[in-house]
Design a protein around this motif. Structure first.
Motif, PDB file in Angstrom:
ATOM      1  N   LEU A  48      22.298  86.233 -19.967  1.00 15.36           N
ATOM      2  CA  LEU A  48      21.692  86.871 -21.142  1.00 15.36           C
ATOM      3  C   LEU A  48      21.208  85.830 -22.149  1.00 15.36           C
ATOM      4  O   LEU A  48      20.103  85.940 -22.682  1.00 15.36           O
ATOM      5  CB  LEU A  48      22.711  87.806 -21.810  1.00 15.36           C
ATOM      6  N   VAL A  94      12.940  86.363 -24.219  1.00 10.31           N
ATOM      7  CA  VAL A  94      12.818  87.291 -25.357  1.00 10.31           C
ATOM      8  C   VAL A  94      12.255  86.565 -26.582  1.00 10.31           C
ATOM      9  O   VAL A  94      11.344  87.074 -27.243  1.00 10.31           O
ATOM     10  CB  VAL A  94      14.165  87.989 -25.671  1.00 10.31           C
ATOM     11  N   GLU A 109       6.514  92.027 -26.300  1.00  7.48           N
ATOM     12  CA  GLU A 109       7.813  92.242 -26.940  1.00  7.48           C
ATOM     13  C   GLU A 109       8.325  93.676 -26.806  1.00  7.48           C
ATOM     14  O   GLU A 109       9.534  93.876 -26.657  1.00  7.48           O
ATOM     15  CB  GLU A 109       7.835  91.780 -28.409  1.00  7.48           C
ATOM     16  N   MET A 131       9.918  93.867 -23.386  1.00 14.58           N
ATOM     17  CA  MET A 131      11.120  93.042 -23.287  1.00 14.58           C
ATOM     18  C   MET A 131      12.282  93.661 -24.068  1.00 14.58           C
ATOM     19  O   MET A 131      13.429  93.645 -23.623  1.00 14.58           O
ATOM     20  CB  MET A 131      10.844  91.634 -23.825  1.00 14.58           C
ATOM     21  N   VAL A 132      11.962  94.189 -25.245  1.00 13.87           N
ATOM     22  CA  VAL A 132      13.017  94.763 -26.078  1.00 13.87           C
ATOM     23  C   VAL A 132      13.549  96.067 -25.483  1.00 13.87           C
ATOM     24  O   VAL A 132      14.762  96.292 -25.434  1.00 13.87           O
ATOM     25  CB  VAL A 132      12.516  94.966 -27.529  1.00 13.87           C
ATOM     26  N   ASP A 133      12.659  96.919 -24.982  1.00 16.49           N
ATOM     27  CA  ASP A 133      13.120  98.174 -24.369  1.00 16.49           C
ATOM     28  C   ASP A 133      14.030  97.891 -23.178  1.00 16.49           C
ATOM     29  O   ASP A 133      15.068  98.537 -22.996  1.00 16.49           O
ATOM     30  CB  ASP A 133      11.917  99.016 -23.891  1.00 16.49           C
ATOM     31  N   GLU A 134      13.622  96.926 -22.377  1.00 14.02           N
ATOM     32  CA  GLU A 134      14.394  96.547 -21.192  1.00 14.02           C
ATOM     33  C   GLU A 134      15.794  96.066 -21.594  1.00 14.02           C
ATOM     34  O   GLU A 134      16.801  96.419 -20.976  1.00 14.02           O
ATOM     35  CB  GLU A 134      13.606  95.428 -20.506  1.00 14.02           C
ATOM     36  N   LEU A 135      15.827  95.283 -22.658  1.00 15.39           N
ATOM     37  CA  LEU A 135      17.101  94.720 -23.122  1.00 15.39           C
ATOM     38  C   LEU A 135      17.987  95.799 -23.740  1.00 15.39           C
ATOM     39  O   LEU A 135      19.202  95.842 -23.488  1.00 15.39           O
ATOM     40  CB  LEU A 135      16.796  93.629 -24.155  1.00 15.39           C
ATOM     41  N   MET A 136      17.397  96.689 -24.524  1.00 13.01           N
ATOM     42  CA  MET A 136      18.178  97.763 -25.142  1.00 13.01           C
ATOM     43  C   MET A 136      18.786  98.667 -24.071  1.00 13.01           C
ATOM     44  O   MET A 136      19.927  99.107 -24.189  1.00 13.01           O
ATOM     45  CB  MET A 136      17.307  98.589 -26.099  1.00 13.01           C
ATOM     46  N   GLU A 137      18.016  98.938 -23.030  1.00 15.08           N
ATOM     47  CA  GLU A 137      18.503  99.757 -21.907  1.00 15.08           C
ATOM     48  C   GLU A 137      19.727  99.085 -21.270  1.00 15.08           C
ATOM     49  O   GLU A 137      20.727  99.724 -20.947  1.00 15.08           O
ATOM     50  CB  GLU A 137      17.371  99.895 -20.871  1.00 15.08           C
ATOM     51  N   LEU A 138      19.623  97.783 -21.127  1.00 16.49           N
ATOM     52  CA  LEU A 138      20.685  97.010 -20.484  1.00 16.49           C
ATOM     53  C   LEU A 138      21.957  96.977 -21.332  1.00 16.49           C
ATOM     54  O   LEU A 138      23.078  97.023 -20.803  1.00 16.49           O
ATOM     55  CB  LEU A 138      20.170  95.577 -20.327  1.00 16.49           C
ATOM     56  N   LEU A 139      21.780  96.869 -22.642  1.00 14.76           N
ATOM     57  CA  LEU A 139      22.948  96.739 -23.531  1.00 14.76           C
ATOM     58  C   LEU A 139      23.599  98.086 -23.802  1.00 14.76           C
ATOM     59  O   LEU A 139      24.719  98.155 -24.290  1.00 14.76           O
ATOM     60  CB  LEU A 139      22.525  96.098 -24.865  1.00 14.76           C
ATOM     61  N   LYS A 140      22.910  99.152 -23.453  1.00 15.40           N
ATOM     62  CA  LYS A 140      23.323 100.497 -23.865  1.00 15.40           C
ATOM     63  C   LYS A 140      24.733 100.891 -23.467  1.00 15.40           C
ATOM     64  O   LYS A 140      25.478 101.441 -24.267  1.00 15.40           O
ATOM     65  CB  LYS A 140      22.341 101.515 -23.285  1.00 15.40           C
ATOM     66  N   TYR A 141      25.089 100.642 -22.246  1.00  9.67           N
ATOM     67  CA  TYR A 141      26.348 101.218 -21.773  1.00  9.67           C
ATOM     68  C   TYR A 141      27.574 100.335 -21.888  1.00  9.67           C
ATOM     69  O   TYR A 141      28.578 100.602 -21.251  1.00  9.67           O
ATOM     70  CB  TYR A 141      26.207 101.685 -20.329  1.00  9.67           C
ATOM     71  N   ARG A 142      27.482  99.260 -22.626  1.00  6.02           N
ATOM     72  CA  ARG A 142      28.714  98.458 -22.735  1.00  6.02           C
ATOM     73  C   ARG A 142      29.120  98.319 -24.189  1.00  6.02           C
ATOM     74  O   ARG A 142      28.532  97.691 -24.940  1.00  6.02           O
ATOM     75  CB  ARG A 142      28.524  97.063 -22.123  1.00  6.02           C
TER      76      ARG A 142
END
Lengths: 97, 97, 97, 97
Positions: free
Chosen positions: D66, D74, D83, D86-97
């Protein structure tokens, strides 16, 4: 809640307004749990569920602010030349959750 | 915030008092963030740090209540014969964090 | 991976078998990520998604074992008189996630 | 584990090598837990502790990847003009933890 004048970055106004509205609702939710705790018959799991709901609401406020920060401040960091600082700051923030 | 009369279990009084005190402090912390958000120069990461601090404080309230629940209600479940219900309820609660 | 003879509690056989099967699949998933990492064109986010999927699978193994532990060992603790120990051990375990 | 040729971004070679080394160690740790589970006297909490240790090791691999992604992909997104993606992809990734 220290200053940050050095880099001149600040939270987007629309996101700030949305965060305020949501956080006012979080405060109301916390007050609701405080009232629950007045009841000497309150059940532990009902309290735990409400605490979890508040944490979920705080996570959603945090997600708004984070998305704005990534878009407006992190994605532009290479252009300013402060990417090391921005990334370290962000990694520190993401560390404990 | 539904009732729970059916099983007659309730949160220990000393833990309830401690949770109230801590949650009143959480409310003050949320109000502090609301004041931060009045400042149009507030920096995203400063807000995110405060949100995280509030979540940490809520986690500590939750840990107090959970420990009491485990000790007084879950550890005694086999004696009452409601362990399936108590465990399902707890697993549901622990699921999303 | 220390012993535990003192209290004689052990993981239920059916849960142990299920955990083994799932954990063998986790090992396969980790090997898949190791193969991904052989590719010098691999994209960070694809790796991060796979790491997250493995953590989800480990969480599900943990949930199985935890549910069995709560049912067979924690819910019966008051009967054995070791609830303080069982609860402390569990709180320690739940602390960092 | 789909392709990603469209944007041409890939994981930094040194980070990839470090991630491989750490992930090989994670595989060894998972194999250790599989051996623990061969023992019909294994205690639930000992298994849960090891699962948690593996998740911690995976988190550390994820943090490396990361940090590299934030720094190299990023922080440079505004320069490329992707951007939002890149940001949507990252937010999706961070969502469930």
């Amino acid at each position: 809640m220290k200053g940050h004048g050095a880099h001149g970055l600040h939270l987007d106004a629309a996101v700030r307004a949305d965060a305020k509205k949501r956080l006012a609702s979080v405060r109301g939710h916390v007050e609701g749990i405080l009232r629950m705790l007045e009841d000497d018959g309150v059940y532990c799991v009902d309290v735990l569920k409400q605490l979890k709901a508040v944490e979920g609401a705080l996570d959603r406020v945090g997600a708004l602010v984070l998305k704005s920060h990534l878009t407006h401040h992190v994605a532009t960091a290479a252009g300013r030349g402060d990417e090391a600082r921005m990334v370290d700051e962000l990694m520190e923030l993401l560390k404990y959750r």
